[in-house]
Write an enzyme that holds these catalytic residues in place. Structure first.
Site, mmCIF file in Angstrom:
data_model
loop_
_atom_site.group_PDB
_atom_site.id
_atom_site.type_symbol
_atom_site.label_atom_id
_atom_site.label_comp_id
_atom_site.label_asym_id
_atom_site.label_seq_id
_atom_site.Cartn_x
_atom_site.Cartn_y
_atom_site.Cartn_z
ATOM 1 N N GLU A 127 0.846 -1.195 0.000
ATOM 2 C CA GLU A 127 0.000 0.000 0.000
ATOM 3 C C GLU A 127 0.882 1.247 0.000
ATOM 4 O O GLU A 127 1.831 1.306 0.774
ATOM 5 C CB GLU A 127 -0.902 0.040 1.243
ATOM 6 C CG GLU A 127 -1.846 1.237 1.178
ATOM 7 C CD GLU A 127 -2.803 1.337 2.368
ATOM 8 O OE1 GLU A 127 -2.763 0.470 3.256
ATOM 9 O OE2 GLU A 127 -3.582 2.290 2.370
ATOM 10 N N MET A 269 0.666 -2.824 8.667
ATOM 11 C CA MET A 269 -0.094 -2.932 7.419
ATOM 12 C C MET A 269 -1.084 -4.084 7.496
ATOM 13 O O MET A 269 -0.742 -5.192 7.881
ATOM 14 C CB MET A 269 0.897 -3.130 6.259
ATOM 15 C CG MET A 269 0.253 -3.300 4.911
ATOM 16 S SD MET A 269 -0.676 -1.801 4.408
ATOM 17 C CE MET A 269 -1.994 -2.564 3.475
ATOM 18 N N ASN A 271 -2.535 -6.183 5.464
ATOM 19 C CA ASN A 271 -2.653 -7.206 4.411
ATOM 20 C C ASN A 271 -3.600 -8.328 4.839
ATOM 21 O O ASN A 271 -3.532 -8.809 5.965
ATOM 22 C CB ASN A 271 -1.293 -7.833 4.137
ATOM 23 C CG ASN A 271 -0.191 -6.806 4.081
ATOM 24 O OD1 ASN A 271 -0.221 -5.925 3.244
ATOM 25 N ND2 ASN A 271 0.754 -6.899 5.005
ATOM 26 N N GLU A 304 -5.311 -2.563 12.790
ATOM 27 C CA GLU A 304 -5.078 -3.386 11.592
ATOM 28 C C GLU A 304 -6.093 -4.518 11.523
ATOM 29 O O GLU A 304 -6.585 -4.865 10.453
ATOM 30 C CB GLU A 304 -3.650 -3.946 11.568
ATOM 31 C CG GLU A 304 -2.535 -2.904 11.695
ATOM 32 C CD GLU A 304 -2.644 -1.723 10.761
ATOM 33 O OE1 GLU A 304 -3.246 -1.841 9.678
ATOM 34 O OE2 GLU A 304 -2.133 -0.642 11.127
HETATM 35 N N1 B3K Z 1 -2.855 1.131 5.722
HETATM 36 C C1 B3K Z 1 -1.562 1.221 6.325
HETATM 37 C C2 B3K Z 1 -0.829 2.471 5.979
HETATM 38 C C3 B3K Z 1 -0.133 2.433 4.687
HETATM 39 C C4 B3K Z 1 0.744 3.669 4.558
HETATM 40 C C5 B3K Z 1 1.324 3.779 3.194
HETATM 41 N N2 B3K Z 1 2.187 4.950 3.081
HETATM 42 C C6 B3K Z 1 -1.633 1.080 7.806
HETATM 43 C C7 B3K Z 1 -2.871 1.572 8.425
HETATM 44 O O1 B3K Z 1 -3.275 2.698 8.340
HETATM 45 O O2 B3K Z 1 -3.543 0.780 9.029
HETATM 46 ZN ZN ZN Z 2 -5.303 2.079 8.877
#
Ligand code: B3K
Ligand code: ZN
Length: 879
Positions: A127, A269, A271, A304
């Site tokens: 991401e 992250m 995922n 997350e």
């Molecule tokens: N979605 C990721 C953040 C990604 C950052 C990319 N520069 C973590 C979060 O916000 O949960």
């Molecule tokens: Zn987030």
């Protein structure tokens, strides 16, 4: 300035891709030197796609080694490939399979996007646009595909092979190699792809969902750190249970894995089924992690995990919608913490954070709406505006609709959009439809940048027994948005009678008033309450019900009355802060405080400390003065951070030194021999005790610096040890240098604890700190590729040391600008993030402003900058 390819993306230009990739089979052959990636993409044209429409795939630093469609190699004229993309000039107008092969060098990937190595472990970060660094792809969040991943790797280097979804096969691959095959049944955008290959230890557990399905849980880490993952596991299980209870959301795969790595560009992250975490948000043990660390781990593990529904099952149509998943998920993690711990303390801490980080962003050159409508580099929009202001918007929705109405909206949102990539409009429509309300004007919160100012004037008419509040909202211009519309502002409130009890009214007119809430939806309103027998004291914006700056002209007497009597804990805290702020701002402006007003504030602080009704964690927050940057921003222009620092120091002394005996007695009474536990009561006790210590040290009470040194030496946990160190270093006590040196020796071998030393060092407001930091950075052993180390040192300096960063001689600015130029070549995301520390520059007094501008201009002329850094720099100079 030269930057990598300059291009602006606009929301208005959004169009679906003419082709969709519906399934993906990836084959990774991981070797020590390089990794071969073979991709089989099943592609379908849309019904509307015209013959001859090219298929354009994203790439970033890729090199293509083979290409075929439906098994037939392509001739050179059939495609165009370079490092940044692959175009199939005239693809078949039917379903087909595109096969490509690329070679990657994860070892040299210091940007930490795509596939890279962290301490020997292969891991990924995709991401927002990292998947295109792994294979050519439609790297946009609205392309949802099912993924099957085969990984082959040397057994000795990578006995653990993980990817999203469920493990479907594994075995020996000969020549010291082994393989694993993972399948994720849930269609997902590429940004949620992940794999990990390494020699890792783990802890395992399980969770049985409400409907009775057993989920295997695993946390993977460097060997030897396993027992430090137990708190993260505990947090995960509580998060899973909470999402079922509060939102009716169950986990959906049979496996949920988390991997901790030491080189990571941000926190963690989400995922699908394989969260990857910065190890500082996983590892905890009492002698190396503070209460703040335990808290951060619990919060981010929850965040997350909650993304599994708000982000993964329902994702974003495009990156302009980022706050659809981030603002909502932050709101959810805030609610989790509030339910697990103290709601009042959580709210106060979150608002303090919003004011410290988001308000300056919203009031400076980088201001942007929670849903921006253009960007050059999307990585620069993972901001506190998107996250924290985004969460405030969701919170206002919940405030306006009530808990039941909010839940109905969430349920409808899940029901309508599960499995989709969607928009803020669709999100709001679910709440509007579920509740039969119109949210058109409310949507402006997502589209408009800037922090609204809400001003209030009151008048009481004793003869008519009426009480009137005149409310006015105004949002200042921000870059690209010169004029602003009125927002829907929910103002929770109460009126307090002479003895502090709530006061009712017989009638109200002038605006929509529901029980304890005024809904202001125009530029101004005059709300009149009838049947008011005495002049009440108003408590406004209770619980910080809207992310605005409240300008009230309340007297010190009224504020201190609220501090004693308000039933809303947030406003009790706020009232004390306001009294301190008024005194500090007046003093910086040259108006000396009166002894009476100081005595009144001291007394209120003493009463707060002595209260039997308030808890320790709340008291720890209440016994404080506003921080220096907040004072600066309240002053608003021509700021001299050194003058503010000096005034705040004097004010601390004036207010707290007379209380030294009480503070010390309370400090002693809070001493506990109980073993460390991160529960709310013990955490609160430590927070208060350490607050008292820092007040004693900062107000230079007799014996305080020695007491801090003693606490440092005798501490049985990191919370107490670090608090003593930080209090001493920030006050510059005689004992501080020896304590710092001891800390460095004692913990230098543990990188996460070393970060604490770097942070304390960088935050000290004393002269010489820049030279010290240069020395640290120039040490050949200092890991310039590790984001945690760099942020702990230079990030802390730029964000949290205004006296030294904004030095009048410009040395702080030059130091940070030079650092950004150097690190930009290694890791543009880290460089760009540190550069945002300059956002205060337009508010500084003219000498410092010129010095900041000179440093920024110097950076501009320093050579080619990454798109990340170039974008921040040009906005910083234009705003
Ligand atoms: N979605 C990721 C953040 C990604 C950052 C990319 N520069 C973590 C979060 O916000 O949960
Ligand atoms: Zn987030």
């Amino acid at each position: 300035m030269r930057t990598e390819t300059e291009h602006t993306i606009y929301l208005k230009d959004y169009t679906p891709s003419p082709y969709r990739i519906v399934s993906v089979a990836l084959d990774f052959r991981i070797l020590a030197e390089q990794t071969r990636v073979q991709a089989q993409l099943t592609v379908e044209p849309r019904e509307t796609t015209a013959p001859g429409t090219p298929l354009v795939l994203d790439g970033d630093e890729l090199n293509l080694t083979s290409i075929a469609i439906d098994g037939l190699p392509l001739v050179l004229s059939a495609y165009a490939a370079d490092a940044n993309g692959l175009t199939i000039i005239e693809p078949p107008l039917r379903r087909f399979v595109l096969e490509t092969e690329v070679m990657l060098q994860p070892e040299g990937n210091t940007k930490l996007m795509g596939l890279y190595r962290s301490s020997g472990t292969w891991c990924t970060q995709c991401e927002p646009e990292g998947f295109r660094r792994i294979t050519y792809y439609l790297d946009r969040p609205d392309n949802l595909a099912v993924f099957k991943v085969r990984m082959t790797a040397p057994l000795d280097l990578a006995p653990v092979l993980l990817a999203n979804g469920n493990l479907v096969d594994k075995g020996d691959a000969g020549d010291g190699m082994h393989y694993a095959v993972w399948e994720d049944p849930f269609p997902k955008p590429a940004y949620l792809f992940a794999l990990v290959a390494g020699d890792l230890g783990s802890i395992t557990d399980s969770f049985t969902t409400a409907s009775g399905r057993k989920v295997e849980l695993g946390i993977y880490c460097t060997h030897g750190k396993e027992e430090q993952c137990l708190w993260a596991m505990d947090s995960l299980k509580r998060s899973m249970a909470w999402d079922e209870r509060r939102f009716g959301r169950e986990y959906d795969l049979d496996i949920f894995n988390i991997v901790a790595v030491s080189d990571f560009n941000f926190g963690a992250m989400e995922n699908k089924g394989l969260n990857i975490f910065n190890d500082k948000l996983v590892f905890a043990k009492p002698d190396t992690a503070t209460d703040g660390d335990y808290d951060g781990i619990e919060r981010v593990i929850a965040h997350e995990y909650f993304h599994n529904w708000t982000g993964n099952r329902i994702t974003c149509r495009d990156w302009f919608q980022l706050c659809l998943k981030e603002g909502l998920t932050v709101y959810r993690d805030q609610e989790f913490t509030s339910d697990e711990r103290s709601r009042a303390v959580k709210r106060i801490s979150d608002v303090a954070m919003l004011r410290r980080a988001q308000f300056p962003e919203d009031g400076g050159p980088l201001a942007h709406p929670p849903r921006p409508d253009q960007y050059r580099e999307i990585n620069n929009f993972y901001t506190t505006t998107v996250y924290e202001k985004g969460a405030e918007i969701v919170r206002m929705l919940a405030t306006l609709l009530g808990e039941a109405g909010f839940r109905k909206g969430m349920d409808l949102y899940f029901e309508r959009h599960d499995g989709e990539a969607t928009t803020i409009e669709a999100f709001l429509a679910a709440f509007a439809d579920a509740n039969g309300v119109n949210l058109d004007q409310f949507k402006t919160w997502y589209l408009q940048a800037g922090t609204p100012r809400l001003s209030v004037d009151e008048s009481y008419d004793a003869a008519a027994q009426t009480y009137t509040l005149k409310l006015k909202q105004e949002t200042p211009p921000t870059p690209g948005q010169p004029s602003k519309e009125a927002l829907v502002v929910p103002i929770k409130f109460g009126l307090l009678g002479p003895n502090g009890s709530p006061m009712g009214w017989s009638g109200v007119s002038g605006a929509e008033v529901r029980d304890d809430m005024i809904v202001l939806d125009g530029p101004s309103a005059e709300v009149t309450f009838t049947g008011i027998a005495n002049r009440p004291v108003p408590s406004l914006l209770r619980g910080f019900s809207a992310p605005v700056i409240l300008e009230s002209r309340a007297s010190q007497a009224d504020q201190l009355f609220l501090a004693r009597h308000d039933s809303d804990p947030f406003n009790r805290w706020q009232a004390l802060q306001d009294v301190g702020m008024d005194l500090a701002v007046a003093a910086v402006g040259g108006t000396a405080w009166s002894q009476e007003s100081i005595t009144a504030l001291s007394q209120a602080m003493a009463d707060t400390l002595a209260s039997t009704e308030l808890d320790d964690a709340f008291k720890a927050l209440a016994l404080a003065l506003p921080d220096e940057s907040l004072i600066g921003r309240t002053i608003g222009k021509d700021i001299d951070p050194s003058a503010i620092h000096a005034v705040r120091d004097q004010l601390l002394k004036a207010v707290f030194e007379p209380l030294a005996m009480e503070l010390l007695a309370a400090y002693r009474a809070l001493t506990s021999a109980a073993p460390y536990a991160p529960d709310p009561a013990s955490t609160g006790r430590r927070a208060l005790r350490n607050r008292l210590l820092s007040l004693l040290v900062a107000s230079e009470a007799a014996g305080a610096s020695g007491l801090a040194a003693q606490q440092y030496a005798q501490a049985s946990n990191m919370t107490d040890r670090l608090a003593a160190l930080a209090a001493s270093a920030s006050a510059g006590t005689a004992e501080a240098p020896a304590m710092l040196a001891d800390f460095r020796t004692r913990f230098g071998a543990d990188p996460l604890v070393l970060d604490k030393w770097l942070t304390v060092t960088a935050a000290a407001p004393r002269d010489g700190v820049i030279e010290d930091m240069k020395g640290i950075l120039d040490d050949p052993g200092f890991p310039k590729t590790n984001p945690n180390r760099l942020r702990a040192l230079v990030g802390t300096f730029a964000m949290s040391n205004p006296t030294q960063f904004a030095r009048a001689d410009g040395a702080g600015f030059r130091f940070v600008a030079d650092f950004v130029a150097e690190v930009d070549k290694i890791n543009p995301q880290v460089a760009a993030r540190v550069l945002t520390g300059f956002r205060i520059w337009p508010m500084l007094e003219s000498g410092r402003r010129d010095a900041a501008k000179a440093a920024l201009t110097g950076l501009q002329n320093s050579g080619t900058l990454s798109r990340n850094t170039g974008d921040i720099l040009s906005r910083m100079l234009a705003g």
